[in-house]
Design a protein around this motif. Structure first.
Motif, PDB file in Angstrom:
ATOM      1  N   SER A 459       0.811  -1.234   0.000  1.00  0.00           N
ATOM      2  CA  SER A 459       0.000   0.000   0.000  1.00  0.00           C
ATOM      3  C   SER A 459       0.836   1.272   0.000  1.00  0.00           C
ATOM      4  CB  SER A 459      -0.933   0.006   1.228  1.00  0.00           C
ATOM      5  OG  SER A 459      -1.707  -1.163   1.289  1.00  0.00           O
ATOM      6  N   PRO A 460       1.663   1.489  -1.032  1.00  0.00           N
ATOM      7  CA  PRO A 460       2.435   2.734  -1.085  1.00  0.00           C
ATOM      8  C   PRO A 460       1.528   3.952  -1.289  1.00  0.00           C
ATOM      9  CG  PRO A 460       2.680   1.508  -3.142  1.00  0.00           C
ATOM     10  CD  PRO A 460       1.918   0.625  -2.204  1.00  0.00           C
ATOM     11  N   VAL A 461       1.913   5.063  -0.685  1.00  0.00           N
ATOM     12  CA  VAL A 461       1.207   6.330  -0.851  1.00  0.00           C
ATOM     13  C   VAL A 461       2.195   7.346  -1.399  1.00  0.00           C
ATOM     14  CG1 VAL A 461      -0.048   8.194   0.323  1.00  0.00           C
ATOM     15  CG2 VAL A 461      -0.345   5.811   1.072  1.00  0.00           C
ATOM     16  N   ASN A 462       1.832   7.927  -2.540  1.00  0.00           N
ATOM     17  CA  ASN A 462       2.733   8.872  -3.216  1.00  0.00           C
ATOM     18  C   ASN A 462       4.108   8.250  -3.464  1.00  0.00           C
ATOM     19  OD1 ASN A 462       0.744  10.911  -3.187  1.00  0.00           O
ATOM     20  ND2 ASN A 462       1.366  11.549  -1.118  1.00  0.00           N
ATOM     21  N   SER A 466       5.074   3.284   4.408  1.00  0.00           N
ATOM     22  CA  SER A 466       5.377   3.717   5.772  1.00  0.00           C
ATOM     23  C   SER A 466       6.285   2.716   6.480  1.00  0.00           C
ATOM     24  CB  SER A 466       4.078   3.879   6.566  1.00  0.00           C
ATOM     25  OG  SER A 466       3.460   2.606   6.730  1.00  0.00           O
ATOM     26  N   GLY A 467       6.829   3.172   7.598  1.00  0.00           N
ATOM     27  CA  GLY A 467       7.672   2.293   8.389  1.00  0.00           C
ATOM     28  C   GLY A 467       6.923   1.087   8.910  1.00  0.00           C
ATOM     29  N   VAL A 468       5.645   1.272   9.249  1.00  0.00           N
ATOM     30  CA  VAL A 468       4.826   0.173   9.769  1.00  0.00           C
ATOM     31  C   VAL A 468       4.673  -0.918   8.720  1.00  0.00           C
ATOM     32  CG1 VAL A 468       2.546  -0.480  10.605  1.00  0.00           C
ATOM     33  CG2 VAL A 468       3.608   1.643  11.398  1.00  0.00           C
ATOM     34  N   ASN A 469       4.343  -0.498   7.483  1.00  0.00           N
ATOM     35  CA  ASN A 469       4.162  -1.491   6.413  1.00  0.00           C
ATOM     36  C   ASN A 469       5.481  -2.149   6.013  1.00  0.00           C
ATOM     37  OD1 ASN A 469       1.416  -1.063   6.338  1.00  0.00           O
ATOM     38  ND2 ASN A 469       1.487   0.417   4.654  1.00  0.00           N
ATOM     39  N   ALA A 470       6.541  -1.356   6.007  1.00  0.00           N
ATOM     40  CA  ALA A 470       7.857  -1.932   5.682  1.00  0.00           C
ATOM     41  C   ALA A 470       8.254  -2.967   6.717  1.00  0.00           C
ATOM     42  CB  ALA A 470       8.909  -0.827   5.601  1.00  0.00           C
ATOM     43  N   LYS A 471       7.960  -2.679   7.991  1.00  0.00           N
ATOM     44  CA  LYS A 471       8.315  -3.597   9.066  1.00  0.00           C
ATOM     45  C   LYS A 471       7.624  -4.950   8.892  1.00  0.00           C
ATOM     46  CE  LYS A 471       8.198  -4.112  14.105  1.00  0.00           C
ATOM     47  NZ  LYS A 471       7.846  -3.504  15.403  1.00  0.00           N
ATOM     48  N   LYS A 472       6.332  -4.925   8.450  1.00  0.00           N
ATOM     49  CA  LYS A 472       5.592  -6.179   8.262  1.00  0.00           C
ATOM     50  C   LYS A 472       6.318  -7.118   7.313  1.00  0.00           C
ATOM     51  CE  LYS A 472       0.998  -4.124   9.027  1.00  0.00           C
ATOM     52  NZ  LYS A 472      -0.283  -3.756   8.386  1.00  0.00           N
ATOM     53  N   GLU A 473       6.913  -6.543   6.265  1.00  0.00           N
ATOM     54  CA  GLU A 473       7.628  -7.372   5.298  1.00  0.00           C
ATOM     55  C   GLU A 473       9.026  -7.749   5.807  1.00  0.00           C
ATOM     56  OE1 GLU A 473       9.126  -9.544   2.300  1.00  0.00           O
ATOM     57  OE2 GLU A 473       7.021  -9.044   2.652  1.00  0.00           O
ATOM     58  N   MET A 474       9.727  -6.810   6.443  1.00  0.00           N
ATOM     59  CA  MET A 474      11.105  -7.047   6.865  1.00  0.00           C
ATOM     60  C   MET A 474      11.207  -8.098   7.968  1.00  0.00           C
ATOM     61  SD  MET A 474      12.526  -3.089   6.741  1.00  0.00           S
ATOM     62  CE  MET A 474      14.196  -3.468   7.265  1.00  0.00           C
ATOM     63  N   CYS A 495      16.271   9.746   5.061  1.00  0.00           N
ATOM     64  CA  CYS A 495      15.908   9.863   6.492  1.00  0.00           C
ATOM     65  C   CYS A 495      14.529  10.485   6.701  1.00  0.00           C
ATOM     66  CB  CYS A 495      16.960  10.682   7.244  1.00  0.00           C
ATOM     67  SG  CYS A 495      18.626  10.001   7.149  1.00  0.00           S
ATOM     68  N   ASP A 496      13.566  10.112   5.841  1.00  0.00           N
ATOM     69  CA  ASP A 496      12.211  10.666   5.994  1.00  0.00           C
ATOM     70  C   ASP A 496      11.258   9.700   6.699  1.00  0.00           C
ATOM     71  OD1 ASP A 496      11.922   8.760   4.049  1.00  0.00           O
ATOM     72  OD2 ASP A 496      10.895  10.060   2.592  1.00  0.00           O
ATOM     73  N   GLY A 497      11.773   8.573   7.172  1.00  0.00           N
ATOM     74  CA  GLY A 497      10.927   7.621   7.888  1.00  0.00           C
ATOM     75  C   GLY A 497      10.059   6.769   6.993  1.00  0.00           C
ATOM     76  N   LEU A 499      10.058   4.511   2.884  1.00  0.00           N
ATOM     77  CA  LEU A 499      10.902   3.924   1.844  1.00  0.00           C
ATOM     78  C   LEU A 499      10.222   4.040   0.490  1.00  0.00           C
ATOM     79  CD1 LEU A 499      12.111   0.583   3.538  1.00  0.00           C
ATOM     80  CD2 LEU A 499      13.245   2.813   3.574  1.00  0.00           C
ATOM     81  N   ASP A 500      10.954   4.581  -0.495  1.00  0.00           N
ATOM     82  CA  ASP A 500      10.436   4.502  -1.864  1.00  0.00           C
ATOM     83  C   ASP A 500      10.831   3.150  -2.442  1.00  0.00           C
ATOM     84  OD1 ASP A 500      13.098   4.628  -2.737  1.00  0.00           O
ATOM     85  OD2 ASP A 500      13.053   6.791  -3.019  1.00  0.00           O
ATOM     86  N   GLU A 501      10.494   2.908  -3.708  1.00  0.00           N
ATOM     87  CA  GLU A 501      10.712   1.554  -4.249  1.00  0.00           C
ATOM     88  C   GLU A 501      12.187   1.188  -4.338  1.00  0.00           C
ATOM     89  OE1 GLU A 501      10.623   1.950  -9.062  1.00  0.00           O
ATOM     90  OE2 GLU A 501       8.660   1.990  -8.070  1.00  0.00           O
ATOM     91  N   GLU A 502      13.074   2.173  -4.588  1.00  0.00           N
ATOM     92  CA  GLU A 502      14.502   1.879  -4.635  1.00  0.00           C
ATOM     93  C   GLU A 502      15.046   1.601  -3.225  1.00  0.00           C
ATOM     94  OE1 GLU A 502      16.277   4.037  -8.638  1.00  0.00           O
ATOM     95  OE2 GLU A 502      16.444   5.078  -6.719  1.00  0.00           O
ATOM     96  N   GLU A 503      14.594   2.400  -2.265  1.00  0.00           N
ATOM     97  CA  GLU A 503      15.039   2.189  -0.883  1.00  0.00           C
ATOM     98  C   GLU A 503      14.544   0.850  -0.349  1.00  0.00           C
ATOM     99  OE1 GLU A 503      15.290   6.700   0.971  1.00  0.00           O
ATOM    100  OE2 GLU A 503      13.323   5.768   0.730  1.00  0.00           O
ATOM    101  N   PHE A 504      13.327   0.466  -0.706  1.00  0.00           N
ATOM    102  CA  PHE A 504      12.794  -0.830  -0.277  1.00  0.00           C
ATOM    103  C   PHE A 504      13.589  -1.969  -0.901  1.00  0.00           C
ATOM    104  CE2 PHE A 504       9.942  -4.481  -1.004  1.00  0.00           C
ATOM    105  CZ  PHE A 504       9.612  -4.767   0.309  1.00  0.00           C
ATOM    106  N   ALA A 505      13.912  -1.820  -2.194  1.00  0.00           N
ATOM    107  CA  ALA A 505      14.729  -2.850  -2.866  1.00  0.00           C
ATOM    108  C   ALA A 505      16.098  -2.963  -2.195  1.00  0.00           C
ATOM    109  CB  ALA A 505      14.876  -2.499  -4.344  1.00  0.00           C
TER     110      ALA A 505
END
Length: 541
Positions: A459-462, A466-474, A495-497, A499-505
């Protein structure tokens, strides 16, 4: 701080690295001559234990002693480190090295026989003359201009015999010679052949001669490429079992597994293991020059403690002797009661049992002495050593620490040590976080399509999750939070708290690195920075 140390510390600030080393060397020599040597001479320490130390003992380079049964690769190991032959070198499957060979640096290549070597005041071998011509005829110094030998010296020993051959007398006390070297070297390397794990009686006695030097011992299981992985596991287990029978320490000895010669591996299944083990061994050897001053200080402390205990033993025997009649009977009684005397002295002076010399050896030596000629206890000599151990040593240790931080790191260079220092054959090159360092394309890009599919399920927004959603996967990686927290800091480039798609990758790539058994970098290497974030990081290429 006492005067000589204060003067030397002041001079150190004006001196270079070589002068700094001389400062510590001079301090150690001064402590020994003024505090320890008078106690040793008063109670015949040199006759019972070890000869007096000379200037060369304090000034010599770090030394490595190689010990093993014949044909385990001792001489080949030296050839492997130096990457050149040395005078007196003989290699073969039979017992070829029948001499002790000190391989040292020299401006010109050549060799010096033992009898000439023990009268050279610049070499730390003068006290070996007490072992006689039978030993000196089988002792030599091999000198050559080699970069490795500018930092260390290597002692090659005769191959230890097994079976009937070990009953043949060498003409000198082999174990006593090994003990003499063990007290003065910085590292003792025991070499084993993967096909020769039995420890003969002579080898067992040789290892026992290293009693009290356990911190210097390392073990090399050589020729490990000649067995497959399953056999190697059994060989390693058998070696540890054999060592446990002769080395009485609660800690497990460090064993380096590999094939230490410049020939192709016969079995490449364990190549990565052998490379990692070789690098670990190289690092251990390379650190010796930097730790040399601490090692000499440690050996001086051990020697001082033994000299104190020896003084207590000798003076106690003197005190117990009758003045007129029954001297021989009393002497025999005291020798037989030596274990009880040890316990008595431990309680009386609060001395650890580990500081006492071996009972059996001490009893044998005492047989030839007249106890009435021993000296009574001299408290001032004991106080001088106690004062050294309680105050002078700590001051010198502080000086050593200061010099280690002010001087450039001293590492052994040249020979095999340079072969993996730079370039693609350096350990870990192109692996883990270093993968893709010399490639133009971002290394994460090859797996990014898979990571993108996961990204859009969160569920990415713009364009960001979010950190919460990233944590679920990590957390599905099952890595601990401390590791995942570090990965998050490395991946959140802006450092914006979020992750965009490159940062997530990137985060998924770092998780994969950790799961593959590699360490995470402390800071993000330039080649791992996502392309869209490279301008925002000042240190990124």
């Amino acid at each position: 701080m006492f005067s000589w140390l204060g003067r030397q510390a002041g001079g150190r600030e004006r001196a270079g690295g070589a002068d700094a080393v001389q400062t510590v060397t001079g301090g150690l020599r001064s402590l020994y001559l003024r505090k320890v040597l008078p106690l040793e001479e008063a109670y015949r320490f040199h006759e019972f234990h070890s000869p007096a130390l000379e200037d060369a003992d304090f000034e010599n380079k770090p030394m490595i002693l190689l010990v093993g049964q014949y044909s385990t690769g001792k001489t080949t190991f030296i050839r492997y480190l130096l990457e050149q032959d040395f005078p007196g070198m003989r290699i073969g499957p039979e017992p070829t090295t029948d001499s002790f060979i000190a391989v040292m640096y020299g401006e010109t290549e050549g060799s010096t026989p033992g009898n000439a070597l023990v009268v050279d005041p610049k070499k730390p071998f003068r006290k070996l003359s007490r072992f006689g011509n039978a030993f000196l005829n089988r002792f030599m110094c091999s000198q050559l201009p080699n970069q490795v030998l500018k930092s260390i010296s290597i002692i090659d020993s005769p191959g230890i015999l097994s079976g009937e051959k070990q009953r043949i007398s060498r003409g000198y006390d082999f174990c006593q010679v090994l003990q003499w070297f063990a007290e003065r070297v910085d590292r003792i390397i025991l070499l084993f052949d993967a096909h020769k794990l039995d420890i003969s009686d002579e080898f067992s006695e040789a290892i026992k001669a290293f009693r009290g030097q356990d911190d210097k011992i390392r073990v090399v299981l050589n020729k490990a490429d000649q067995v497959d992985t399953q056999q190697l596991m059994r060989v390693y287990g058998a070696l540890m079992w054999s060592l446990g029978k002769v080395i009485n320490t609660p800690e497990v000895l460090r064993v380096y597994i590999g094939s230490f010669w410049a020939q192709p591996l016969q079995n490449t299944d364990n190549r990565r293991l052998f490379e990692a083990e070789a690098q670990d061994l190289f690092r251990d050897i390379q650190s010796l020059p930097q730790k040399a001053a601490v090692r000499k200080l440690n050996d001086l402390i051990k020697r001082a403690r033994l000299a104190k205990v020896h003084a207590y033993i000798i003076s106690h025997l003197k005190k117990e002797m009758p003045s007129v009649f029954g001297k021989e009977n009393k002497k025999r009684e005291l020798i037989s009661r030596l274990p009880e005397i040890y316990i008595q002295l431990q309680r009386e002076y609060q001395i650890s049992a580990g500081d006492f010399p071996e009972v059996k050896a001490m009893q044998e030596q005492l047989e030839s002495y007249d106890f009435t000629k021993f000296h009574s206890l001299k408290p001032k000599l004991i106080e001088a050593v106690d004062n050294m151990l309680s105050s002078k040593i700590s001051s010198l240790m502080s000086l050593i620490s200061q010099e280690e931080t002010s001087m450039p790191t001293q590492l052994v260079q040249g020979g095999a040590f340079d072969g993996t220092a730079e370039g693609p054959f350096n350990q870990g090159y192109g692996e883990g976080a270093k993968e893709g360092a010399d490639e133009e394309e971002w290394v994460v890009a090859k797996d990014k399509p898979v990571y993108d599919e996961l990204f859009y399920t969160l569920s990415p927004v713009n364009g960001k999750i979010s950190g919460v959603n990233a944590k679920k996967e990590m957390v599905t990686s099952k890595l601990p939070n401390s590791v995942l927290g570090k990965i998050w800091k490395l991946a959140d480039c802006d450092c914006d708290g979020m992750l965009d798609e490159e940062e997530f990758a990137l985060a998924k790539h770092l998780i994969k690195i950790k799961l593959d058994g590699y360490e995470l970098p402390n800071s993000l290497p330039p080649h791992l920075v996502p392309p869209s974030h490279r301008k925002s990081l000042p240190n990124a290429d």
